[in-house]
Design an enzyme around this catalytic site. Structure first.
Site, PDB file in Angstrom:
ATOM      1  N   ASN A 155       0.797  -1.233   0.000  1.00 51.41           N
ATOM      2  CA  ASN A 155       0.000   0.000   0.000  1.00 51.41           C
ATOM      3  C   ASN A 155       0.831   1.286   0.000  1.00 51.41           C
ATOM      4  OD1 ASN A 155       0.695  -0.587   2.668  1.00 51.41           O
ATOM      5  ND2 ASN A 155      -1.113   0.441   3.486  1.00 51.41           N
ATOM      6  N   GLU A 251       4.759  -4.130  12.058  1.00 54.00           N
ATOM      7  CA  GLU A 251       3.862  -2.982  11.863  1.00 54.00           C
ATOM      8  C   GLU A 251       2.645  -3.518  11.132  1.00 54.00           C
ATOM      9  OE1 GLU A 251       4.489  -0.075  13.134  1.00 54.00           O
ATOM     10  OE2 GLU A 251       6.567  -0.393  13.694  1.00 54.00           O
ATOM     11  N   CYS A 285      -2.935   1.633   6.608  1.00 56.11           N
ATOM     12  CA  CYS A 285      -3.051   0.952   7.902  1.00 56.11           C
ATOM     13  C   CYS A 285      -3.749   1.835   8.924  1.00 56.11           C
ATOM     14  CB  CYS A 285      -1.678   0.527   8.400  1.00 56.11           C
ATOM     15  SG  CYS A 285      -0.471   1.836   8.256  1.00 56.11           S
TER      16      CYS A 285
HETATM   17  P1  NAP Z   1       0.449  -8.926   3.608  1.00 65.14           P
HETATM   18  O1  NAP Z   1      -0.404  -9.753   2.737  1.00 65.14           O
HETATM   19  O2  NAP Z   1       0.574  -9.297   5.029  1.00 65.14           O
HETATM   20  O3  NAP Z   1       1.906  -8.904   2.908  1.00 65.14           O
HETATM   21  C1  NAP Z   1       2.949  -8.103   3.390  1.00 65.14           C
HETATM   22  C2  NAP Z   1       4.276  -8.666   2.916  1.00 65.14           C
HETATM   23  O4  NAP Z   1       4.471  -9.954   3.518  1.00 65.14           O
HETATM   24  C3  NAP Z   1       4.349  -8.899   1.408  1.00 65.14           C
HETATM   25  O5  NAP Z   1       5.653  -8.646   0.954  1.00 65.14           O
HETATM   26  C4  NAP Z   1       4.032 -10.383   1.309  1.00 65.14           C
HETATM   27  O6  NAP Z   1       4.505 -10.988   0.125  1.00 65.14           O
HETATM   28  C5  NAP Z   1       4.778 -10.900   2.515  1.00 65.14           C
HETATM   29  N1  NAP Z   1       4.355 -12.243   2.948  1.00 65.14           N
HETATM   30  C6  NAP Z   1       3.191 -12.870   2.698  1.00 65.14           C
HETATM   31  N2  NAP Z   1       3.204 -14.106   3.252  1.00 65.14           N
HETATM   32  C7  NAP Z   1       4.403 -14.250   3.865  1.00 65.14           C
HETATM   33  C8  NAP Z   1       5.017 -15.289   4.609  1.00 65.14           C
HETATM   34  N3  NAP Z   1       4.398 -16.445   4.829  1.00 65.14           N
HETATM   35  N4  NAP Z   1       6.273 -15.093   5.095  1.00 65.14           N
HETATM   36  C9  NAP Z   1       6.915 -13.926   4.879  1.00 65.14           C
HETATM   37  N5  NAP Z   1       6.385 -12.899   4.157  1.00 65.14           N
HETATM   38  C10 NAP Z   1       5.142 -13.061   3.674  1.00 65.14           C
HETATM   39  O7  NAP Z   1      -0.007  -7.387   3.580  1.00 65.14           O
HETATM   40  P2  NAP Z   1      -0.408  -6.490   2.335  1.00 65.14           P
HETATM   41  O8  NAP Z   1      -1.728  -6.950   1.834  1.00 65.14           O
HETATM   42  O9  NAP Z   1       0.724  -6.351   1.381  1.00 65.14           O
HETATM   43  O10 NAP Z   1      -0.555  -5.069   3.060  1.00 65.14           O
HETATM   44  C11 NAP Z   1      -1.699  -4.687   3.725  1.00 65.14           C
HETATM   45  C12 NAP Z   1      -1.584  -4.888   5.224  1.00 65.14           C
HETATM   46  O11 NAP Z   1      -0.443  -4.199   5.719  1.00 65.14           O
HETATM   47  C13 NAP Z   1      -2.759  -4.310   5.977  1.00 65.14           C
HETATM   48  O12 NAP Z   1      -3.128  -5.182   7.012  1.00 65.14           O
HETATM   49  C14 NAP Z   1      -2.212  -3.007   6.548  1.00 65.14           C
HETATM   50  O13 NAP Z   1      -2.872  -2.518   7.675  1.00 65.14           O
HETATM   51  C15 NAP Z   1      -0.812  -3.404   6.833  1.00 65.14           C
HETATM   52  N6  NAP Z   1       0.042  -2.219   6.936  1.00 65.14           N
HETATM   53  C16 NAP Z   1       0.509  -1.831   8.165  1.00 65.14           C
HETATM   54  C17 NAP Z   1       1.281  -0.683   8.276  1.00 65.14           C
HETATM   55  C18 NAP Z   1       1.831  -0.218   9.598  1.00 65.14           C
HETATM   56  O14 NAP Z   1       2.809   0.541   9.599  1.00 65.14           O
HETATM   57  N7  NAP Z   1       1.276  -0.626  10.722  1.00 65.14           N
HETATM   58  C19 NAP Z   1       1.570   0.064   7.137  1.00 65.14           C
HETATM   59  C20 NAP Z   1       1.067  -0.368   5.910  1.00 65.14           C
HETATM   60  C21 NAP Z   1       0.317  -1.520   5.812  1.00 65.14           C
HETATM   61  P3  NAP Z   1       3.498 -11.211  -1.133  1.00 65.14           P
HETATM   62  O15 NAP Z   1       3.090  -9.866  -1.561  1.00 65.14           O
HETATM   63  O16 NAP Z   1       4.369 -11.922  -2.091  1.00 65.14           O
HETATM   64  O17 NAP Z   1       2.364 -12.033  -0.606  1.00 65.14           O
END
Ligand code: NAP
Length: 482
Positions: A155, A251, A285
Protein backbone atom coordinates in the site's frame (compact mmCIF):
# COMPACT_ATOMS: atom_id res chain seq x y z
CA UNK A 1 5.91 6.55 -19.37
CA UNK A 2 9.62 6.83 -18.31
CA UNK A 3 9.34 3.88 -15.99
CA UNK A 4 11.63 0.93 -16.63
CA UNK A 5 9.27 -2.03 -16.66
CA UNK A 6 11.50 -5.09 -16.38
CA UNK A 7 13.87 -5.60 -13.46
CA UNK A 8 16.20 -8.46 -12.52
CA UNK A 9 17.12 -9.49 -8.98
CA UNK A 10 19.50 -7.07 -7.24
CA UNK A 11 22.15 -9.13 -5.44
CA UNK A 12 25.66 -8.12 -4.33
CA UNK A 13 25.51 -4.84 -6.26
CA UNK A 14 24.67 -6.54 -9.57
CA UNK A 15 21.53 -7.24 -11.58
CA UNK A 16 21.09 -11.01 -11.66
CA UNK A 17 18.83 -12.53 -14.29
CA UNK A 18 16.21 -14.67 -12.53
CA UNK A 19 15.20 -18.18 -13.49
CA UNK A 20 11.49 -17.19 -13.42
CA UNK A 21 9.44 -14.00 -13.76
CA UNK A 22 5.87 -12.80 -13.17
CA UNK A 23 3.73 -9.99 -14.60
CA UNK A 24 2.98 -6.85 -12.61
CA UNK A 25 -0.52 -5.50 -13.34
CA UNK A 26 -2.18 -2.15 -12.75
CA UNK A 27 -4.97 -3.05 -10.30
CA UNK A 28 -7.41 -0.53 -11.82
CA UNK A 29 -7.66 -2.08 -15.28
CA UNK A 30 -5.42 -5.15 -15.30
CA UNK A 31 -2.93 -3.69 -17.80
CA UNK A 32 0.50 -5.31 -17.53
CA UNK A 33 2.87 -2.55 -16.38
CA UNK A 34 6.02 -4.63 -15.97
CA UNK A 35 7.57 -7.95 -15.00
CA UNK A 36 9.54 -8.89 -11.91
CA UNK A 37 11.67 -11.84 -10.78
CA UNK A 38 10.01 -14.76 -9.02
CA UNK A 39 13.06 -15.72 -6.98
CA UNK A 40 13.93 -19.31 -6.20
CA UNK A 41 15.23 -20.28 -2.76
CA UNK A 42 18.71 -20.62 -4.25
CA UNK A 43 18.52 -16.99 -5.44
CA UNK A 44 17.30 -15.79 -2.03
CA UNK A 45 20.19 -17.73 -0.48
CA UNK A 46 22.60 -15.83 -2.76
CA UNK A 47 21.08 -12.53 -1.56
CA UNK A 48 21.41 -13.53 2.12
CA UNK A 49 25.01 -14.64 1.65
CA UNK A 50 25.87 -11.38 -0.16
CA UNK A 51 24.39 -9.43 2.76
CA UNK A 52 26.29 -11.59 5.25
CA UNK A 53 29.62 -11.08 3.45
CA UNK A 54 29.04 -7.33 3.34
CA UNK A 55 28.01 -7.03 7.01
CA UNK A 56 31.52 -6.39 8.45
CA UNK A 57 32.14 -3.62 5.88
CA UNK A 58 28.74 -2.08 6.63
CA UNK A 59 29.55 -2.04 10.35
CA UNK A 60 32.90 -0.34 9.64
CA UNK A 61 31.51 2.30 7.27
CA UNK A 62 31.77 5.64 9.04
CA UNK A 63 28.61 7.37 10.26
CA UNK A 64 29.44 10.26 7.96
CA UNK A 65 29.57 7.97 4.89
CA UNK A 66 26.24 6.40 5.86
CA UNK A 67 24.78 9.89 6.22
CA UNK A 68 26.18 10.96 2.86
CA UNK A 69 24.83 7.93 0.96
CA UNK A 70 21.36 8.20 2.51
CA UNK A 71 21.19 11.92 1.79
CA UNK A 72 22.35 11.43 -1.81
CA UNK A 73 19.69 8.73 -2.31
CA UNK A 74 17.05 11.16 -1.01
CA UNK A 75 18.26 13.90 -3.37
CA UNK A 76 18.20 11.57 -6.38
CA UNK A 77 14.69 10.49 -5.43
CA UNK A 78 13.52 14.09 -5.24
CA UNK A 79 15.02 14.73 -8.68
CA UNK A 80 13.13 11.71 -10.09
CA UNK A 81 9.94 12.25 -8.17
CA UNK A 82 7.72 11.95 -11.22
CA UNK A 83 9.20 8.62 -12.39
CA UNK A 84 8.79 7.16 -8.92
CA UNK A 85 5.26 8.55 -8.58
CA UNK A 86 4.17 7.02 -11.88
CA UNK A 87 5.70 3.67 -10.94
CA UNK A 88 3.94 3.67 -7.55
CA UNK A 89 0.61 4.75 -9.07
CA UNK A 90 0.86 2.12 -11.83
CA UNK A 91 1.71 -0.86 -9.66
CA UNK A 92 -0.31 -0.02 -6.52
CA UNK A 93 -3.21 1.67 -8.31
CA UNK A 94 -3.20 4.70 -6.00
CA UNK A 95 -4.11 8.11 -7.45
CA UNK A 96 -1.09 9.85 -8.97
CA UNK A 97 -1.52 12.88 -6.68
CA UNK A 98 -1.23 10.58 -3.64
CA UNK A 99 1.71 8.74 -5.22
CA UNK A 100 3.58 12.06 -5.51
CA UNK A 101 2.92 12.63 -1.82
CA UNK A 102 4.33 9.20 -1.03
CA UNK A 103 7.54 9.90 -2.97
CA UNK A 104 8.14 13.19 -1.23
CA UNK A 105 7.54 11.49 2.13
CA UNK A 106 9.93 8.65 1.20
CA UNK A 107 12.66 11.22 0.51
CA UNK A 108 12.01 12.75 3.94
CA UNK A 109 12.25 9.30 5.53
CA UNK A 110 15.69 8.88 3.96
CA UNK A 111 16.76 12.37 5.08
CA UNK A 112 15.69 11.64 8.67
CA UNK A 113 17.54 8.31 8.44
CA UNK A 114 20.66 10.13 7.24
CA UNK A 115 20.44 12.51 10.19
CA UNK A 116 20.00 9.61 12.61
CA UNK A 117 23.20 8.01 11.26
CA UNK A 118 24.98 10.93 12.95
CA UNK A 119 23.13 10.43 16.23
CA UNK A 120 23.57 6.69 16.70
CA UNK A 121 24.91 7.18 20.19
CA UNK A 122 25.05 5.14 23.37
CA UNK A 123 25.17 6.63 26.86
CA UNK A 124 27.37 6.86 29.91
CA UNK A 125 26.38 4.33 32.59
CA UNK A 126 27.08 5.33 36.23
CA UNK A 127 28.67 2.00 37.14
CA UNK A 128 29.99 3.35 40.47
CA UNK A 129 26.43 4.15 41.57
CA UNK A 130 26.22 0.47 42.58
CA UNK A 131 27.93 -0.61 45.84
CA UNK A 132 29.98 -3.08 43.83
CA UNK A 133 30.89 -0.67 41.02
CA UNK A 134 33.62 1.48 42.58
CA UNK A 135 36.49 2.60 40.31
CA UNK A 136 34.68 1.63 37.16
CA UNK A 137 33.62 3.69 34.15
CA UNK A 138 30.93 2.42 31.78
CA UNK A 139 29.29 3.40 28.53
CA UNK A 140 27.15 1.76 25.86
CA UNK A 141 27.71 1.33 22.14
CA UNK A 142 24.92 0.84 19.58
CA UNK A 143 26.10 -2.14 17.53
CA UNK A 144 24.67 -3.15 14.15
CA UNK A 145 22.71 -6.38 14.26
CA UNK A 146 24.00 -7.70 10.91
CA UNK A 147 21.70 -8.93 8.12
CA UNK A 148 18.20 -7.46 8.37
CA UNK A 149 15.29 -8.98 6.43
CA UNK A 150 12.84 -6.25 5.41
CA UNK A 151 9.42 -7.46 4.22
CA UNK A 152 7.11 -4.73 2.95
CA UNK A 153 3.44 -4.39 1.86
CA UNK A 154 1.78 -3.07 -1.29
CA UNK A 155 0.00 0.00 0.00
CA UNK A 156 2.97 2.37 0.49
CA UNK A 157 5.55 0.38 -1.44
CA UNK A 158 8.20 3.09 -1.55
CA UNK A 159 7.92 4.95 1.74
CA UNK A 160 7.54 1.86 3.91
CA UNK A 161 10.60 0.32 2.22
CA UNK A 162 12.55 3.49 3.05
CA UNK A 163 11.33 3.21 6.66
CA UNK A 164 13.20 -0.10 6.89
CA UNK A 165 16.20 0.30 4.60
CA UNK A 166 17.03 3.87 5.73
CA UNK A 167 17.43 3.15 9.47
CA UNK A 168 19.06 -0.24 8.77
CA UNK A 169 21.81 1.41 6.71
CA UNK A 170 22.08 4.28 9.22
CA UNK A 171 22.78 1.69 11.93
CA UNK A 172 25.51 -0.12 9.97
CA UNK A 173 23.49 -3.18 8.93
CA UNK A 174 23.00 -4.90 5.59
CA UNK A 175 19.57 -5.65 4.16
CA UNK A 176 17.70 -8.23 2.14
CA UNK A 177 14.49 -6.53 1.02
CA UNK A 178 11.41 -8.39 -0.15
CA UNK A 179 8.80 -6.01 -1.57
CA UNK A 180 5.17 -7.14 -1.97
CA UNK A 181 4.46 -9.15 -5.11
CA UNK A 182 1.86 -6.62 -6.28
CA UNK A 183 4.34 -3.73 -6.10
CA UNK A 184 7.90 -4.90 -6.83
CA UNK A 185 8.97 -2.22 -9.32
CA UNK A 186 9.41 0.69 -6.92
CA UNK A 187 11.50 -1.64 -4.70
CA UNK A 188 13.94 -2.32 -7.52
CA UNK A 189 13.98 1.37 -8.50
CA UNK A 190 14.97 2.13 -4.91
CA UNK A 191 17.81 -0.43 -5.03
CA UNK A 192 19.01 1.19 -8.28
CA UNK A 193 18.98 4.60 -6.62
CA UNK A 194 20.96 3.42 -3.58
CA UNK A 195 23.59 1.90 -5.89
CA UNK A 196 23.84 5.17 -7.83
CA UNK A 197 24.25 7.05 -4.55
CA UNK A 198 27.30 4.93 -3.74
CA UNK A 199 25.97 2.22 -1.41
CA UNK A 200 28.60 -0.55 -1.59
CA UNK A 201 27.79 -3.94 -3.10
CA UNK A 202 25.92 -6.35 -0.84
CA UNK A 203 24.65 -3.68 1.59
CA UNK A 204 21.17 -3.81 0.00
CA UNK A 205 19.86 -6.85 -1.87
CA UNK A 206 16.37 -6.94 -3.35
CA UNK A 207 14.44 -10.11 -4.15
CA UNK A 208 10.80 -10.71 -5.08
CA UNK A 209 8.52 -13.72 -5.22
CA UNK A 210 5.61 -15.08 -3.23
CA UNK A 211 5.56 -14.35 0.49
CA UNK A 212 4.99 -17.99 1.39
CA UNK A 213 8.08 -19.11 -0.53
CA UNK A 214 10.61 -16.25 -0.55
CA UNK A 215 9.38 -14.53 2.62
CA UNK A 216 9.26 -17.63 4.80
CA UNK A 217 12.70 -18.76 3.71
CA UNK A 218 14.15 -15.33 4.40
CA UNK A 219 12.50 -14.88 7.80
CA UNK A 220 13.50 -18.31 9.11
CA UNK A 221 17.07 -18.22 7.73
CA UNK A 222 19.79 -18.61 10.43
CA UNK A 223 22.03 -15.96 8.85
CA UNK A 224 19.32 -13.30 9.17
CA UNK A 225 19.76 -11.43 12.46
CA UNK A 226 16.51 -9.46 12.55
CA UNK A 227 13.19 -9.22 10.75
CA UNK A 228 11.32 -6.00 10.15
CA UNK A 229 7.86 -6.58 8.73
CA UNK A 230 4.97 -4.37 7.69
CA UNK A 231 1.77 -6.07 6.57
CA UNK A 232 -1.32 -7.86 7.82
CA UNK A 233 -1.75 -9.15 11.38
CA UNK A 234 -2.24 -12.67 10.05
CA UNK A 235 1.13 -12.79 8.26
CA UNK A 236 2.79 -10.85 11.09
CA UNK A 237 1.81 -13.52 13.62
CA UNK A 238 3.07 -16.24 11.28
CA UNK A 239 6.40 -14.43 10.86
CA UNK A 240 6.81 -14.09 14.61
CA UNK A 241 6.16 -17.81 14.97
CA UNK A 242 8.84 -18.85 12.46
CA UNK A 243 11.50 -16.22 13.26
CA UNK A 244 12.87 -18.11 16.26
CA UNK A 245 15.00 -15.99 18.61
CA UNK A 246 15.49 -13.11 16.12
CA UNK A 247 14.20 -9.70 17.14
CA UNK A 248 11.09 -8.97 15.06
CA UNK A 249 9.43 -5.61 14.45
CA UNK A 250 5.83 -5.91 13.31
CA UNK A 251 3.86 -2.98 11.86
CA UNK A 252 0.40 -4.46 11.31
CA UNK A 253 -3.19 -3.59 10.53
CA UNK A 254 -5.97 -1.79 12.38
CA UNK A 255 -9.59 -0.58 12.37
CA UNK A 256 -8.82 2.97 13.49
CA UNK A 257 -11.38 5.26 15.08
CA UNK A 258 -12.00 8.96 15.64
CA UNK A 259 -14.24 10.62 18.22
CA UNK A 260 -16.07 13.71 16.93
CA UNK A 261 -17.02 15.52 20.11
CA UNK A 262 -20.08 17.73 20.64
CA UNK A 263 -18.12 21.00 20.40
CA UNK A 264 -15.90 19.88 17.48
CA UNK A 265 -15.06 22.22 14.62
CA UNK A 266 -17.28 20.40 12.15
CA UNK A 267 -15.60 21.80 9.03
CA UNK A 268 -12.26 20.56 10.30
CA UNK A 269 -13.78 17.19 11.21
CA UNK A 270 -15.42 16.78 7.80
CA UNK A 271 -12.29 17.67 5.85
CA UNK A 272 -10.08 15.35 7.85
CA UNK A 273 -12.60 12.46 7.91
CA UNK A 274 -13.00 12.69 4.12
CA UNK A 275 -9.23 12.23 3.74
CA UNK A 276 -8.84 9.68 6.54
CA UNK A 277 -11.66 7.48 5.33
CA UNK A 278 -10.99 7.43 1.63
CA UNK A 279 -7.35 8.16 0.70
CA UNK A 280 -5.97 5.29 -1.40
CA UNK A 281 -9.49 3.79 -1.30
CA UNK A 282 -9.00 3.11 2.42
CA UNK A 283 -5.93 0.90 1.87
CA UNK A 284 -3.92 2.60 4.58
CA UNK A 285 -3.05 0.95 7.90
CA UNK A 286 -4.27 4.09 9.72
CA UNK A 287 -7.39 4.30 7.56
CA UNK A 288 -10.31 5.86 9.44
CA UNK A 289 -12.79 2.99 9.65
CA UNK A 290 -14.89 3.93 12.70
CA UNK A 291 -16.34 7.37 13.46
CA UNK A 292 -17.94 7.89 16.87
CA UNK A 293 -19.94 11.13 16.70
CA UNK A 294 -21.56 12.75 19.71
CA UNK A 295 -25.32 12.19 19.49
CA UNK A 296 -25.99 15.96 19.50
CA UNK A 297 -24.11 16.56 16.25
CA UNK A 298 -24.18 13.12 14.60
CA UNK A 299 -27.06 13.72 12.15
CA UNK A 300 -25.68 17.02 10.78
CA UNK A 301 -22.16 15.62 10.62
CA UNK A 302 -23.22 12.45 8.79
CA UNK A 303 -25.30 14.36 6.22
CA UNK A 304 -22.39 16.70 5.49
CA UNK A 305 -19.93 13.78 5.20
CA UNK A 306 -22.27 12.04 2.77
CA UNK A 307 -22.31 15.18 0.60
CA UNK A 308 -18.48 15.27 0.58
CA UNK A 309 -18.24 11.60 -0.35
CA UNK A 310 -20.75 12.10 -3.18
CA UNK A 311 -18.30 14.64 -4.65
CA UNK A 312 -15.38 12.19 -5.00
CA UNK A 313 -14.29 11.47 -8.55
CA UNK A 314 -13.64 7.84 -9.44
CA UNK A 315 -11.01 7.42 -12.15
CA UNK A 316 -7.77 5.99 -13.54
CA UNK A 317 -4.71 6.21 -11.22
CA UNK A 318 -2.87 8.43 -13.70
CA UNK A 319 -5.83 10.83 -14.00
CA UNK A 320 -4.73 13.97 -12.14
CA UNK A 321 -8.26 14.59 -10.88
CA UNK A 322 -9.14 11.08 -9.62
CA UNK A 323 -9.84 10.76 -5.87
CA UNK A 324 -10.86 7.09 -5.82
CA UNK A 325 -9.14 4.55 -8.08
CA UNK A 326 -9.22 0.90 -7.11
CA UNK A 327 -8.37 -1.72 -4.54
CA UNK A 328 -5.28 -3.82 -5.04
CA UNK A 329 -7.15 -6.65 -6.78
CA UNK A 330 -10.57 -8.06 -7.63
CA UNK A 331 -10.79 -10.49 -4.66
CA UNK A 332 -10.30 -7.59 -2.25
CA UNK A 333 -12.94 -5.50 -4.04
CA UNK A 334 -15.34 -8.47 -3.82
CA UNK A 335 -14.49 -8.96 -0.13
CA UNK A 336 -15.20 -5.32 0.78
CA UNK A 337 -18.50 -5.31 -1.16
CA UNK A 338 -19.49 -8.61 0.53
CA UNK A 339 -18.73 -7.29 4.02
CA UNK A 340 -20.87 -4.22 3.32
CA UNK A 341 -23.73 -6.40 2.01
CA UNK A 342 -23.44 -8.65 5.08
CA UNK A 343 -23.67 -5.62 7.38
CA UNK A 344 -26.75 -4.37 5.54
CA UNK A 345 -28.35 -7.83 5.87
CA UNK A 346 -27.60 -7.62 9.59
CA UNK A 347 -29.46 -4.30 9.95
CA UNK A 348 -26.87 -1.61 9.11
CA UNK A 349 -27.95 1.33 6.93
CA UNK A 350 -25.88 2.05 3.80
CA UNK A 351 -25.98 5.83 3.37
CA UNK A 352 -23.99 5.97 0.14
CA UNK A 353 -21.77 3.85 -2.15
CA UNK A 354 -20.58 0.31 -1.53
CA UNK A 355 -21.22 -1.01 -5.06
CA UNK A 356 -18.52 -2.49 -7.29
CA UNK A 357 -17.51 -0.33 -10.25
CA UNK A 358 -15.09 -1.60 -12.88
CA UNK A 359 -12.46 -4.27 -12.22
CA UNK A 360 -11.36 -3.70 -8.60
CA UNK A 361 -13.10 -0.47 -7.62
CA UNK A 362 -15.63 -0.09 -4.80
CA UNK A 363 -17.60 3.16 -4.60
CA UNK A 364 -16.82 5.10 -1.39
CA UNK A 365 -19.32 4.11 1.28
CA UNK A 366 -20.74 5.18 4.64
CA UNK A 367 -22.58 2.78 6.95
CA UNK A 368 -24.69 3.72 9.98
CA UNK A 369 -26.41 1.57 12.63
CA UNK A 370 -23.64 -1.03 12.60
CA UNK A 371 -22.98 -3.40 15.52
CA UNK A 372 -19.55 -3.90 17.11
CA UNK A 373 -19.44 -7.57 16.07
CA UNK A 374 -19.96 -6.88 12.34
CA UNK A 375 -16.87 -7.49 10.16
CA UNK A 376 -17.03 -3.90 8.87
CA UNK A 377 -16.43 -2.72 12.44
CA UNK A 378 -14.43 -5.49 14.13
CA UNK A 379 -12.03 -6.50 11.31
CA UNK A 380 -9.70 -4.39 9.19
CA UNK A 381 -11.77 -3.37 6.14
CA UNK A 382 -8.88 -1.94 4.09
CA UNK A 383 -11.40 -0.40 1.69
CA UNK A 384 -13.26 2.89 1.05
CA UNK A 385 -15.73 2.62 3.91
CA UNK A 386 -16.43 4.46 7.14
CA UNK A 387 -18.92 3.31 9.80
CA UNK A 388 -20.57 6.09 11.82
CA UNK A 389 -21.93 5.36 15.29
CA UNK A 390 -23.06 7.68 18.09
CA UNK A 391 -22.22 8.14 21.76
CA UNK A 392 -23.52 10.12 24.71
CA UNK A 393 -20.60 10.40 27.15
CA UNK A 394 -16.88 10.67 26.41
CA UNK A 395 -16.23 7.64 28.63
CA UNK A 396 -18.58 5.64 26.43
CA UNK A 397 -16.84 6.90 23.25
CA UNK A 398 -13.40 5.89 24.54
CA UNK A 399 -14.78 2.48 25.48
CA UNK A 400 -16.09 2.08 21.92
CA UNK A 401 -12.70 3.05 20.48
CA UNK A 402 -10.96 0.54 22.76
CA UNK A 403 -13.40 -2.25 21.91
CA UNK A 404 -11.04 -3.58 19.26
CA UNK A 405 -8.39 -6.25 18.89
CA UNK A 406 -6.23 -3.60 17.23
CA UNK A 407 -4.56 -0.45 18.60
CA UNK A 408 -2.56 1.54 16.05
CA UNK A 409 -3.68 5.19 16.07
CA UNK A 410 -6.85 7.06 16.99
CA UNK A 411 -8.15 10.62 16.88
CA UNK A 412 -10.37 12.98 18.83
CA UNK A 413 -11.77 16.20 17.43
CA UNK A 414 -12.77 18.53 20.26
CA UNK A 415 -12.33 22.19 21.24
CA UNK A 416 -12.05 21.14 24.89
CA UNK A 417 -8.40 20.30 25.53
CA UNK A 418 -9.21 18.67 28.88
CA UNK A 419 -11.61 16.21 27.25
CA UNK A 420 -9.18 15.61 24.38
CA UNK A 421 -6.26 14.93 26.73
CA UNK A 422 -8.37 12.67 28.92
CA UNK A 423 -9.25 10.64 25.82
CA UNK A 424 -5.60 10.59 24.69
CA UNK A 425 -4.60 9.14 28.04
CA UNK A 426 -7.30 6.45 28.05
CA UNK A 427 -7.32 5.29 24.44
CA UNK A 428 -5.30 2.08 24.03
CA UNK A 429 -3.11 2.51 20.98
CA UNK A 430 0.30 3.65 19.72
CA UNK A 431 -0.68 7.24 18.92
CA UNK A 432 -3.56 9.68 19.46
CA UNK A 433 -4.12 12.64 17.17
CA UNK A 434 -5.97 15.56 18.76
CA UNK A 435 -8.08 17.59 16.33
CA UNK A 436 -7.17 15.17 13.59
CA UNK A 437 -7.95 11.72 12.28
CA UNK A 438 -5.81 8.64 12.97
CA UNK A 439 -4.38 8.87 9.46
CA UNK A 440 -2.06 11.74 10.38
CA UNK A 441 1.58 10.70 10.19
CA UNK A 442 4.84 12.47 9.51
CA UNK A 443 7.78 10.18 9.08
CA UNK A 444 10.03 11.08 11.99
CA UNK A 445 7.42 10.48 14.68
CA UNK A 446 7.33 7.21 16.65
CA UNK A 447 4.87 5.00 14.86
CA UNK A 448 3.50 1.58 15.69
CA UNK A 449 0.78 -0.26 17.51
CA UNK A 450 -0.33 -2.24 20.53
CA UNK A 451 -2.48 -5.41 20.64
CA UNK A 452 -2.81 -7.01 17.17
CA UNK A 453 -1.45 -3.84 15.51
CA UNK A 454 2.10 -4.90 16.19
CA UNK A 455 5.30 -4.80 18.14
CA UNK A 456 8.02 -2.13 18.02
CA UNK A 457 8.13 1.37 16.60
CA UNK A 458 9.17 2.91 13.28
CA UNK A 459 10.25 6.43 12.44
CA UNK A 460 14.01 6.49 11.73
CA UNK A 461 15.10 7.37 15.28
CA UNK A 462 12.95 4.60 16.80
CA UNK A 463 13.64 2.01 14.09
CA UNK A 464 17.36 2.61 14.55
CA UNK A 465 17.01 1.65 18.21
CA UNK A 466 15.32 -1.61 17.16
CA UNK A 467 17.96 -2.26 14.51
CA UNK A 468 20.97 -1.88 16.80
CA UNK A 469 22.01 -3.88 19.83
CA UNK A 470 23.14 -2.25 23.08
CA UNK A 471 26.62 -3.30 24.13
CA UNK A 472 27.98 -2.11 27.47
CA UNK A 473 31.71 -1.46 27.91
CA UNK A 474 33.03 -1.26 31.50
CA UNK A 475 36.57 -0.15 32.32
CA UNK A 476 38.16 -1.16 35.63
CA UNK A 477 40.21 1.86 36.71
CA UNK A 478 41.36 0.31 39.99
CA UNK A 479 44.93 -0.24 38.81
CA UNK A 480 45.43 3.38 37.66
CA UNK A 481 46.93 6.41 39.48
CA UNK A 482 45.18 7.22 42.80
P1 NAP B 1 0.45 -8.93 3.61
O1 NAP B 1 -0.40 -9.75 2.74
O2 NAP B 1 0.57 -9.30 5.03
O3 NAP B 1 1.91 -8.90 2.91
C1 NAP B 1 2.95 -8.10 3.39
C2 NAP B 1 4.28 -8.67 2.92
O4 NAP B 1 4.47 -9.95 3.52
C3 NAP B 1 4.35 -8.90 1.41
O5 NAP B 1 5.65 -8.65 0.95
C4 NAP B 1 4.03 -10.38 1.31
O6 NAP B 1 4.50 -10.99 0.12
C5 NAP B 1 4.78 -10.90 2.52
N1 NAP B 1 4.35 -12.24 2.95
C6 NAP B 1 3.19 -12.87 2.70
N2 NAP B 1 3.20 -14.11 3.25
C7 NAP B 1 4.40 -14.25 3.87
C8 NAP B 1 5.02 -15.29 4.61
N3 NAP B 1 4.40 -16.45 4.83
N4 NAP B 1 6.27 -15.09 5.10
C9 NAP B 1 6.91 -13.93 4.88
N5 NAP B 1 6.38 -12.90 4.16
C10 NAP B 1 5.14 -13.06 3.67
O7 NAP B 1 -0.01 -7.39 3.58
P2 NAP B 1 -0.41 -6.49 2.33
O8 NAP B 1 -1.73 -6.95 1.83
O9 NAP B 1 0.72 -6.35 1.38
O10 NAP B 1 -0.55 -5.07 3.06
C11 NAP B 1 -1.70 -4.69 3.73
C12 NAP B 1 -1.58 -4.89 5.22
O11 NAP B 1 -0.44 -4.20 5.72
C13 NAP B 1 -2.76 -4.31 5.98
O12 NAP B 1 -3.13 -5.18 7.01
C14 NAP B 1 -2.21 -3.01 6.55
O13 NAP B 1 -2.87 -2.52 7.68
C15 NAP B 1 -0.81 -3.40 6.83
N6 NAP B 1 0.04 -2.22 6.94
C16 NAP B 1 0.51 -1.83 8.17
C17 NAP B 1 1.28 -0.68 8.28
C18 NAP B 1 1.83 -0.22 9.60
O14 NAP B 1 2.81 0.54 9.60
N7 NAP B 1 1.28 -0.63 10.72
C19 NAP B 1 1.57 0.06 7.14
C20 NAP B 1 1.07 -0.37 5.91
C21 NAP B 1 0.32 -1.52 5.81
P3 NAP B 1 3.50 -11.21 -1.13
O15 NAP B 1 3.09 -9.87 -1.56
O16 NAP B 1 4.37 -11.92 -2.09
O17 NAP B 1 2.36 -12.03 -0.61
Amino acid sequence: MNMKTEYDLFIDGRWVQPARRFDVCMPYDGTVVGTAPKATRAEVEQAIQAAKRAAPAAARLSSYKRYEILLKTATLMQQRQEDFARAVASESGKPIKEARGEVSRAAQTLIFSAEEAKRNVGEMVPIDAHPGGADRLGFTLRMPRGVIAAVTPFNFPLNLSCHKIGPAIAGGNTVVHKPASATPISGYMLAELFAEAGLPAGFLNTVTGSGGEVGDFLVAHPDVAMVTFTGSAEIGKHIRAIAGMKPVTLELGANCAVIVDEDADLDLALGRCAVGGFAHSGQVCIHLQRIYANRKIAADFTDALKARVAGFKIGHPLDETADITSLIDEPNAARVADWIAEAVCGGARLLIGGERAGRATVKPAILADTRPDMKVVAEEVFGPLVCVDTYVSLEQAVEMVNHSKFGLQAGIISRDIHRALWAAQHIECGGVMINDVPMFRVDQMPYGGVKDSGVGREGPKYALQEMTETKVVVINLAGGPK
